[in-house]
Design a protein around this motif. Structure first.
Motif, PDB file in Angstrom:
ATOM      1  N   PHE A   1      73.589 -34.391 -18.584  1.00  0.00           N
ATOM      2  CA  PHE A   1      73.377 -33.269 -19.674  1.00  0.00           C
ATOM      3  C   PHE A   1      74.619 -33.381 -20.101  1.00  0.00           C
ATOM      4  CE2 PHE A   1      71.348 -30.872 -15.962  1.00  0.00           C
ATOM      5  CZ  PHE A   1      69.731 -30.684 -16.637  1.00  0.00           C
ATOM      6  N   THR A   2      74.868 -32.790 -21.571  1.00  0.00           N
ATOM      7  CA  THR A   2      75.344 -33.136 -22.467  1.00  0.00           C
ATOM      8  C   THR A   2      75.843 -31.495 -23.882  1.00  0.00           C
ATOM      9  OG1 THR A   2      73.786 -33.798 -24.253  1.00  0.00           O
ATOM     10  CG2 THR A   2      75.255 -35.583 -22.611  1.00  0.00           C
ATOM     11  N   VAL A   3      76.813 -31.288 -23.757  1.00  0.00           N
ATOM     12  CA  VAL A   3      76.916 -30.337 -24.625  1.00  0.00           C
ATOM     13  C   VAL A   3      78.462 -31.028 -26.065  1.00  0.00           C
ATOM     14  CG1 VAL A   3      76.732 -28.585 -22.509  1.00  0.00           C
ATOM     15  CG2 VAL A   3      79.090 -30.048 -23.041  1.00  0.00           C
ATOM     16  N   GLY A   4      78.356 -30.272 -26.863  1.00  0.00           N
ATOM     17  CA  GLY A   4      78.993 -30.930 -28.036  1.00  0.00           C
ATOM     18  C   GLY A   4      78.792 -29.815 -28.689  1.00  0.00           C
ATOM     19  N   ALA A   5      79.852 -30.410 -29.861  1.00  0.00           N
ATOM     20  CA  ALA A   5      80.508 -28.754 -30.472  1.00  0.00           C
ATOM     21  C   ALA A   5      81.072 -29.869 -31.989  1.00  0.00           C
ATOM     22  CB  ALA A   5      81.396 -27.603 -30.320  1.00  0.00           C
ATOM     23  N   GLY A   6      80.682 -29.369 -33.410  1.00  0.00           N
ATOM     24  CA  GLY A   6      81.463 -29.485 -34.437  1.00  0.00           C
ATOM     25  C   GLY A   6      81.981 -28.889 -35.633  1.00  0.00           C
ATOM     26  N   PHE A   7      82.755 -29.516 -36.027  1.00  0.00           N
ATOM     27  CA  PHE A   7      83.395 -28.102 -37.723  1.00  0.00           C
ATOM     28  C   PHE A   7      83.247 -29.869 -38.816  1.00  0.00           C
ATOM     29  CE2 PHE A   7      86.744 -26.996 -40.100  1.00  0.00           C
ATOM     30  CZ  PHE A   7      85.718 -25.297 -40.601  1.00  0.00           C
ATOM     31  N   ASN A   8      82.540 -28.814 -39.821  1.00  0.00           N
ATOM     32  CA  ASN A   8      82.341 -29.778 -40.687  1.00  0.00           C
ATOM     33  C   ASN A   8      82.795 -29.205 -41.864  1.00  0.00           C
ATOM     34  OD1 ASN A   8      80.694 -31.818 -39.515  1.00  0.00           O
ATOM     35  ND2 ASN A   8      79.399 -30.814 -40.858  1.00  0.00           N
ATOM     36  N   LEU A   9      83.949 -29.879 -42.937  1.00  0.00           N
ATOM     37  CA  LEU A   9      84.519 -29.754 -44.005  1.00  0.00           C
ATOM     38  C   LEU A   9      83.978 -30.750 -45.502  1.00  0.00           C
ATOM     39  CD1 LEU A   9      88.016 -28.628 -43.520  1.00  0.00           C
ATOM     40  CD2 LEU A   9      86.023 -27.400 -43.935  1.00  0.00           C
ATOM     41  N   SER A  10      84.219 -30.017 -46.287  1.00  0.00           N
ATOM     42  CA  SER A  10      84.075 -31.487 -47.675  1.00  0.00           C
ATOM     43  C   SER A  10      84.679 -33.175 -47.147  1.00  0.00           C
ATOM     44  CB  SER A  10      84.201 -30.836 -48.668  1.00  0.00           C
ATOM     45  OG  SER A  10      85.484 -30.584 -48.872  1.00  0.00           O
ATOM     46  N   ILE A  11      85.574 -32.527 -46.659  1.00  0.00           N
ATOM     47  CA  ILE A  11      86.522 -33.799 -47.153  1.00  0.00           C
ATOM     48  C   ILE A  11      86.079 -34.667 -45.424  1.00  0.00           C
ATOM     49  CG2 ILE A  11      88.548 -35.012 -46.685  1.00  0.00           C
ATOM     50  CD1 ILE A  11      90.001 -32.394 -48.396  1.00  0.00           C
ATOM     51  N   PHE A  12      85.955 -33.799 -44.065  1.00  0.00           N
ATOM     52  CA  PHE A  12      85.966 -34.518 -42.863  1.00  0.00           C
ATOM     53  C   PHE A  12      85.379 -33.551 -41.354  1.00  0.00           C
ATOM     54  CE2 PHE A  12      89.865 -31.338 -42.565  1.00  0.00           C
ATOM     55  CZ  PHE A  12      88.796 -30.962 -41.058  1.00  0.00           C
ATOM     56  N   GLN A  13      84.739 -34.551 -40.737  1.00  0.00           N
ATOM     57  CA  GLN A  13      84.297 -33.944 -39.814  1.00  0.00           C
ATOM     58  C   GLN A  13      84.313 -34.244 -38.545  1.00  0.00           C
ATOM     59  OE1 GLN A  13      81.882 -36.298 -41.270  1.00  0.00           O
ATOM     60  NE2 GLN A  13      82.643 -35.951 -43.303  1.00  0.00           N
ATOM     61  N   LEU A  14      85.413 -33.407 -37.650  1.00  0.00           N
ATOM     62  CA  LEU A  14      85.571 -33.435 -36.385  1.00  0.00           C
ATOM     63  C   LEU A  14      84.238 -33.426 -35.325  1.00  0.00           C
ATOM     64  CD1 LEU A  14      87.712 -33.798 -34.625  1.00  0.00           C
ATOM     65  CD2 LEU A  14      88.143 -31.581 -34.861  1.00  0.00           C
ATOM     66  N   ASN A  15      83.625 -34.056 -34.225  1.00  0.00           N
ATOM     67  CA  ASN A  15      83.489 -33.853 -33.968  1.00  0.00           C
ATOM     68  C   ASN A  15      83.684 -34.790 -32.125  1.00  0.00           C
ATOM     69  OD1 ASN A  15      80.300 -33.314 -34.690  1.00  0.00           O
ATOM     70  ND2 ASN A  15      80.967 -34.407 -35.963  1.00  0.00           N
ATOM     71  N   ALA A  16      83.342 -32.756 -31.142  1.00  0.00           N
ATOM     72  CA  ALA A  16      83.893 -33.334 -29.351  1.00  0.00           C
ATOM     73  C   ALA A  16      81.925 -33.647 -28.696  1.00  0.00           C
ATOM     74  CB  ALA A  16      84.792 -32.817 -29.100  1.00  0.00           C
ATOM     75  N   ALA A  17      82.290 -34.314 -27.449  1.00  0.00           N
ATOM     76  CA  ALA A  17      80.969 -34.404 -26.699  1.00  0.00           C
ATOM     77  C   ALA A  17      81.471 -34.825 -25.123  1.00  0.00           C
ATOM     78  CB  ALA A  17      79.641 -35.110 -27.099  1.00  0.00           C
ATOM     79  N   TYR A  18      80.523 -34.148 -24.110  1.00  0.00           N
ATOM     80  CA  TYR A  18      80.965 -33.406 -23.112  1.00  0.00           C
ATOM     81  C   TYR A  18      80.084 -33.701 -22.020  1.00  0.00           C
ATOM     82  CZ  TYR A  18      83.213 -31.464 -18.554  1.00  0.00           C
ATOM     83  OH  TYR A  18      84.179 -32.368 -17.597  1.00  0.00           O
ATOM     84  N   VAL A  19      79.886 -35.354 -21.281  1.00  0.00           N
ATOM     85  CA  VAL A  19      78.858 -35.826 -20.406  1.00  0.00           C
ATOM     86  C   VAL A  19      78.995 -34.693 -19.005  1.00  0.00           C
ATOM     87  CG1 VAL A  19      77.855 -37.173 -18.513  1.00  0.00           C
ATOM     88  CG2 VAL A  19      78.919 -37.228 -21.340  1.00  0.00           C
ATOM     89  N   ILE A  20      77.879 -33.845 -18.812  1.00  0.00           N
ATOM     90  CA  ILE A  20      77.969 -33.064 -17.385  1.00  0.00           C
ATOM     91  C   ILE A  20      76.723 -34.149 -16.153  1.00  0.00           C
ATOM     92  CG2 ILE A  20      77.978 -30.868 -15.997  1.00  0.00           C
ATOM     93  CD1 ILE A  20      78.159 -29.677 -18.590  1.00  0.00           C
ATOM     94  N   THR A  21      77.266 -34.570 -14.955  1.00  0.00           N
ATOM     95  CA  THR A  21      76.269 -34.941 -14.978  1.00  0.00           C
ATOM     96  C   THR A  21      75.601 -34.711 -13.733  1.00  0.00           C
ATOM     97  OG1 THR A  21      77.696 -36.520 -13.151  1.00  0.00           O
ATOM     98  CG2 THR A  21      77.464 -37.741 -14.786  1.00  0.00           C
ATOM     99  N   LYS A  22      74.546 -34.792 -13.184  1.00  0.00           N
ATOM    100  CA  LYS A  22      73.772 -34.004 -12.264  1.00  0.00           C
ATOM    101  C   LYS A  22      74.231 -34.478 -10.287  1.00  0.00           C
ATOM    102  CE  LYS A  22      69.125 -32.989 -11.905  1.00  0.00           C
ATOM    103  NZ  LYS A  22      67.618 -33.333 -11.563  1.00  0.00           N
ATOM    104  N   ALA A  23      73.965 -36.358 -10.274  1.00  0.00           N
ATOM    105  CA  ALA A  23      74.083 -36.313  -9.187  1.00  0.00           C
ATOM    106  C   ALA A  23      75.515 -36.616  -9.038  1.00  0.00           C
ATOM    107  CB  ALA A  23      74.170 -38.146  -9.244  1.00  0.00           C
ATOM    108  N   PRO A  24      75.926 -36.415  -7.201  1.00  0.00           N
ATOM    109  CA  PRO A  24      77.743 -35.680  -6.902  1.00  0.00           C
ATOM    110  C   PRO A  24      77.871 -37.196  -7.281  1.00  0.00           C
ATOM    111  CG  PRO A  24      75.670 -35.760  -5.457  1.00  0.00           C
ATOM    112  CD  PRO A  24      75.049 -35.345  -6.166  1.00  0.00           C
ATOM    113  N   ASN A  25      79.233 -36.619  -7.477  1.00  0.00           N
ATOM    114  CA  ASN A  25      80.926 -37.929  -7.075  1.00  0.00           C
ATOM    115  C   ASN A  25      79.819 -39.047  -8.359  1.00  0.00           C
ATOM    116  OD1 ASN A  25      82.321 -36.347  -5.009  1.00  0.00           O
ATOM    117  ND2 ASN A  25      80.071 -37.563  -3.951  1.00  0.00           N
TER     118      ASN A  25
END
Length: 410
Positions: free
Chosen positions: A353-377
């Motif tokens: 699974f992945t989750v993420g968020a972003g913030f946009n202005l007229s000049i720039f955009q900042l985005n981040a994402a994060y991975v959450i796996t199903k399989a252990p280890n």
């Protein structure tokens, strides 16, 4: 023994970038076993940006953005802005190592309303690998030095509108890989080549309850190119030629709130490995299949990959991966994303699974994402991606620049 030690160490470093190391050899009631597709320069397949990365690694038909060069370059011609660029960074596999990183720079410019040019630069550093040869007379491994392997790609694209809603694009890519950087050995070499992309996009506005929504569709065949060799031509390996197809729908609830749903299907267009001996009636058949695999050229390999799995049609279907992503946006300023990526357990077993968020202005955009796996280890678990983007129109306004006569700002 010396060759084997070097090859094993470096190959492990290369393959761990795309294949889940938590996967183990398994078999089902039909005798199917773990048989993932194998390619050289696997970093070309890694999703580099936090926008698509936050939506389960989708991007064939999503809203055009600065990082479209990786997913589908034809989307640039559909972009509303005059141009932009972004910088992405991913610390890779940090659960097991702390010195593997992916950096990605991409951007585009629209000289006219119907055409766009794009470019990107990808650099994948695999950190340091201490190499050893055959043991000495005392049984101790003999140090052979330290390698600092890396892979990179530089590409450029051109896209244009074919009609009001359809666009097409092509890209040309220079690829280079040096798994032996820092080690002097005549048996091994750096390698490289060229790859090409052929892409198509469709994006159409739809009026629903007085608000403008969008439907999209995209197809991209990427990294069509030559085979490469790390041992001075003794063996040849396929690069990750890939077929990607996807659709999206962005529904506007009102003037400010919108929800985008996107789905992608992928298949590597490289021949399936010949598999284990128990899949064949005799060792001679197995050796013939192995020789055929290594002798197949890159372009014939694309067509062969559509029906060559040793396990037949059932195994061929296992080679497709799918991903689905959702993105909620408020006034295109604040965005929240989620997604899921699935790969068959016999072909790599990447499920996360992945989750993420972003913030946009007229000049720039900042985005981040994060991975959450199903399989252990799973070493992909808790992978972070960051993308900082800039919009050309906003930068023009900051510096007080005017559009040239005849141009209109999007």
């Amino acid at each position: 023994m010396r060759k084997y030690s070097m090859r094993a160490a470096l190959l492990s470093a290369a393959l761990c970038s795309t294949i889940s190391m938590s996967a183990v050899t398994v078999s089902d009631e039909s005798g199917a076993s773990f048989n993932p597709l194998q390619t050289a320069i696997p970093s070309l397949s890694i999703a580099p940006d936090a926008v698509g990365g936050g939506m389960g690694d989708v991007g064939a038909a999503t809203r055009p953005d600065n990082s479209a060069q990786h997913w589908n370059a034809s989307k640039y011609a559909l972009a509303e802005s005059k141009g932009g660029f972004s910088v992405s960074y991913t610390p890779w596999l940090r659960r097991i190592v702390n010195d593997i990183d992916l950096a990605y720079l991409s951007g585009y410019y629209k000289p006219t309303d119907r055409t766009a040019i794009g470019a990107s630069f990808r650099y994948f550093s695999m950190g340091e690998i201490n190499l050893t040869g055959a043991p000495d007379t005392q049984g101790n491994p003999v140090p052979m030095g330290t390698a600092n392997p890396y892979e990179l790609a530089v590409d450029a694209s051109f896209s244009m509108m074919l009609s009001e809603y359809w666009s097409a694009g092509v890209a040309l890519r220079f690829i280079y890989s040096d798994l032996f950087n820092g080690v002097d050995d005549d048996d091994y070499s750096s390698t490289g080549g060229v790859g090409a992309d052929i892409t198509f996009s469709f994006r159409k506005p739809v009026e629903i309850h007085g608000n403008t929504s969008y439907g999209g569709f995209g197809v991209a065949i990427t990294n069509i190119g030559n085979k490469v060799s790390y041992d001075n031509g003794a063996t040849q390996q396929f690069i990750p030629t890939n077929f990607r197809m996807g659709g999206s729908f962005e529904y506007a609830f009102d003037q400010y709130n919108a929800l985008q749903l996107a789905v992608d299907i992928n298949k590597l267009l490289v021949p399936t490995p010949y598999g284990s001996l128990d899949l064949y009636e005799s060792e001679e058949e197995w050796r013939a299949a192995r020789n055929e695999y290594y002798d197949t050229k890159s372009i014939p390999g694309i067509f062969k990959s559509l029906g060559d799995a040793p396990g037949g049609f059932k195994e061929e279907m296992r080679e497709f991966t799918f991903s689905v992503g959702l993105e909620y946006s408020y006034n295109r300023k604040f965005l929240v994303r989620g997604g899921y990526f699935n790969e068959n357990q016999y072909k790599g077993n990447r499920k996360y699974f992945t989750v993420g968020a972003g913030f946009n202005l007229s000049i720039f955009q900042l985005n981040a994402a994060y991975v959450i796996t199903k399989a252990p280890n799973n070493p992909l678990d808790r992978t972070l991606r960051f993308t900082l983007g800039f919009d050309m129109g906003g930068l023009r306004n900051i510096f007080g620049l005017k559009e040239k006569s005849g141009d209109s700002e999007d």
